[in-house]
Design a protein around this motif. Structure first.
Motif, PDB file in Angstrom:
ATOM      1  N   ALA A 274       0.826  -1.213   0.000  1.00 36.09           N
ATOM      2  CA  ALA A 274       0.000   0.000   0.000  1.00 36.09           C
ATOM      3  C   ALA A 274       0.861   1.265   0.000  1.00 36.09           C
ATOM      4  CB  ALA A 274      -0.928   0.002   1.215  1.00 36.09           C
ATOM      5  N   LEU A 275       2.107   1.142   0.462  1.00 41.07           N
ATOM      6  CA  LEU A 275       2.990   2.311   0.476  1.00 41.07           C
ATOM      7  C   LEU A 275       3.454   2.707  -0.925  1.00 41.07           C
ATOM      8  CD1 LEU A 275       5.214   1.535   3.601  1.00 41.07           C
ATOM      9  CD2 LEU A 275       3.263   3.070   3.431  1.00 41.07           C
ATOM     10  N   LEU A 276       3.151   1.862  -1.913  1.00 44.58           N
ATOM     11  CA  LEU A 276       3.485   2.243  -3.284  1.00 44.58           C
ATOM     12  C   LEU A 276       2.654   3.434  -3.758  1.00 44.58           C
ATOM     13  CD1 LEU A 276       3.854  -1.256  -4.989  1.00 44.58           C
ATOM     14  CD2 LEU A 276       5.674   0.361  -4.429  1.00 44.58           C
ATOM     15  N   VAL A 277       1.502   3.672  -3.109  1.00 46.64           N
ATOM     16  CA  VAL A 277       0.652   4.801  -3.507  1.00 46.64           C
ATOM     17  C   VAL A 277       1.357   6.135  -3.254  1.00 46.64           C
ATOM     18  CG1 VAL A 277      -1.549   5.971  -3.105  1.00 46.64           C
ATOM     19  CG2 VAL A 277      -1.466   3.474  -3.192  1.00 46.64           C
ATOM     20  N   PRO A 278       1.838   6.406  -2.030  1.00 42.94           N
ATOM     21  CA  PRO A 278       2.562   7.672  -1.845  1.00 42.94           C
ATOM     22  C   PRO A 278       3.843   7.762  -2.668  1.00 42.94           C
ATOM     23  CG  PRO A 278       2.751   6.310   0.121  1.00 42.94           C
ATOM     24  CD  PRO A 278       1.704   5.680  -0.748  1.00 42.94           C
ATOM     25  N   VAL A 279       4.496   6.613  -2.900  1.00 42.52           N
ATOM     26  CA  VAL A 279       5.694   6.636  -3.738  1.00 42.52           C
ATOM     27  C   VAL A 279       5.321   7.037  -5.165  1.00 42.52           C
ATOM     28  CG1 VAL A 279       7.552   5.240  -4.695  1.00 42.52           C
ATOM     29  CG2 VAL A 279       6.901   4.959  -2.308  1.00 42.52           C
ATOM     30  N   GLY A 280       4.192   6.515  -5.673  1.00 39.36           N
ATOM     31  CA  GLY A 280       3.736   6.912  -7.001  1.00 39.36           C
ATOM     32  C   GLY A 280       3.371   8.388  -7.069  1.00 39.36           C
ATOM     33  N   ILE A 281       2.754   8.888  -5.995  1.00 37.25           N
ATOM     34  CA  ILE A 281       2.441  10.326  -5.949  1.00 37.25           C
ATOM     35  C   ILE A 281       3.727  11.151  -5.982  1.00 37.25           C
ATOM     36  CG2 ILE A 281       1.447  12.157  -4.532  1.00 37.25           C
ATOM     37  CD1 ILE A 281      -0.594  10.115  -3.531  1.00 37.25           C
ATOM     38  N   LEU A 282       4.745  10.697  -5.229  1.00 37.39           N
ATOM     39  CA  LEU A 282       6.036  11.394  -5.242  1.00 37.39           C
ATOM     40  C   LEU A 282       6.629  11.404  -6.649  1.00 37.39           C
ATOM     41  CD1 LEU A 282       8.469  12.708  -3.806  1.00 37.39           C
ATOM     42  CD2 LEU A 282       9.356  10.396  -3.425  1.00 37.39           C
ATOM     43  N   ALA A 283       6.527  10.265  -7.361  1.00 41.18           N
ATOM     44  CA  ALA A 283       7.058  10.198  -8.721  1.00 41.18           C
ATOM     45  C   ALA A 283       6.346  11.193  -9.635  1.00 41.18           C
ATOM     46  CB  ALA A 283       6.926   8.776  -9.263  1.00 41.18           C
ATOM     47  N   ALA A 284       5.015  11.275  -9.516  1.00 44.05           N
ATOM     48  CA  ALA A 284       4.253  12.188 -10.377  1.00 44.05           C
ATOM     49  C   ALA A 284       4.567  13.646 -10.049  1.00 44.05           C
ATOM     50  CB  ALA A 284       2.760  11.910 -10.221  1.00 44.05           C
ATOM     51  N   VAL A 285       4.600  13.965  -8.751  1.00 49.40           N
ATOM     52  CA  VAL A 285       4.880  15.338  -8.348  1.00 49.40           C
ATOM     53  C   VAL A 285       6.296  15.731  -8.756  1.00 49.40           C
ATOM     54  CG1 VAL A 285       5.165  16.868  -6.371  1.00 49.40           C
ATOM     55  CG2 VAL A 285       3.208  15.325  -6.485  1.00 49.40           C
TER      56      VAL A 285
END
Length: 387
Positions: A274-285
């Motif tokens: 589930a922590l991949l979600v914030p990591v994906g947000i970090l990648a997009a930002v």
């Protein structure tokens, strides 16, 4: 006899002028970092200074407002960011015990392995205990001296920038009118001034803006996520992203992409997908805020037009190594001055008309015979009067 007397008088006055020039040069060299920062700040705040002219404000008021609204806050923000980065670099060194590794490597290289390190440490500890009060006083005096020196340097930067905004163009005009009968200095000034503005205000401001945005983004991300997927040393990573912006398109990606991939691997290995979600947000930002906006918008608006990108990158790398931090500003300034001197002043010195400053892309590829342009069909090097 009269001629000899006039000649001696001129030689004497010439020596006086040389002595004064040497004294001025020595003073400038002692404050070379402050002068270089002042040149950078001048080109950074000059657009604001000029834009305030539409309100009918006098020159002194416009210069003061430009420094208060942008110049000093920008310097303080950069100084604060550099302080955070320095603290994180120190933490990085301590975390990975780099100091111990360096000491061990030095002992191995210099062949001092026979020294009893425990005995040496005890001796140093005993000496340190006896001189602790003296060391404390020396440290306090050194801190006060460092703060005072920093304030003096900051004052010199602000004052020099202020008077460059007010009197800089008039000084250049006076020099040109007084000493430039050929017109070469006028052409040189007209070529150097906009290129310095674009090079300093464009590329270097882009580095600082990207670094500040990167540091802010990574700290904000760490504030909302669990420690498992926090960005390690966010200030250091943000500063590296700023330096990476010197390499167009791919430079910033070389910093944040490995970080994102490492955090994603950490999330998977920790058994918390589930922590991949914030990591994906970090990648997009990171891709949009740190990479796309500065690289394609700021660089497109304020990047240099004539100075070769490769030489500029080399100057950014070599400058800090040779001169320290202010070399990041000094060497690009020297590069712009030298390249324009080679294309404008050198032809005049050699007795020919200065040609326009051509670009590498204008010349055909020597490895491809079909692209070779006959010399008669090439654009003439000497500009027309319209140019």
């Amino acid at each position: 006899m009269e001629i000899d007397r006039e000649l001696r008088r001129r030689i004497g006055l010439g020596l006086v002028v040389l002595a004064l020039a040497a004294v001025v040069g020595y003073i400038v060299w002692r404050f070379v970092a402050a002068v270089v920062f002042a040149v950078f700040l001048y080109y950074a705040v000059r657009p604001i200074y000029r834009s305030l002219g539409r309100f009918g404000l006098p020159r002194r008021t416009r210069a003061g407002l430009a420094l208060v609204l942008f110049g000093v806050p920008f310097l303080l923000l950069v100084g604060y960011t550099l302080m955070i980065v320095a603290l994180e670099v120190q933490g990085f060194v301590e975390t990975y015990d780099l100091q111990t590794q360096l000491v061990e490597r030095a002992i191995e290289e210099f062949g001092v392995a026979g020294i009893d390190l425990n005995e040496l440490q005890e001796a140093l500890a005993g000496a340190g205990a006896q001189a602790s009060l003296g060391v404390a006083l020396v440290s306090l005096g050194g801190a006060v001296s460092a703060v005072g020196s920093a304030l003096v340097q900051l004052l010199v930067v602000v004052v020099v920038t202020y008077y460059m905004l007010i009197d800089g163009p008039r000084l250049v005009a006076w020099i040109v009118e007084t000493f430039d009968e050929s017109g070469a200095l006028r052409r040189y000034a007209r070529a150097v001034d906009p290129e310095l503005s674009l090079t300093l205000f464009g590329n270097i401001v882009n580095v600082f803006v990207t670094a500040i945005v990167g540091v802010s983004t990574f700290y904000a991300y760490n504030f909302f996520v669990p420690p498992t997927v926090e960005v390690p040393f966010p200030a250091l990573v943000g500063a590296l992203a700023g330096l990476g912006s010197l390499i167009p398109v791919v430079g910033i990606k070389l910093v944040y992409v490995p970080v994102v991939l490492g955090l994603g691997a950490t999330a998977v290995l920790s058994g918390e997908p589930a922590l991949l979600v914030p990591v994906g947000i970090l990648a997009a930002v990171s891709a949009v805020v740190i990479d796309f906006i500065p690289d394609f918008f700021i660089r497109a608006l304020v990047s240099g037009e004539r100075t070769h990108t490769g030489l500029l990158m080399v100057s950014y790398i070599v400058g800090p190594v040779v001169f320290g931090f202010y070399g990041l500003f000094l060497v690009p300034i020297v590069l712009v001055l030298a390249t324009n001197a080679a294309t404008i002043l050198l032809p005049y010195v050699l007795g020919s008309r200065p040609g326009r400053q051509s670009r590498l892309e204008e010349y055909p590829d020597a490895d491809r015979e079909e692209t070779t342009v006959p010399s008669a069909e090439r654009e003439p090097a000497v500009p027309t009067e319209d140019e």
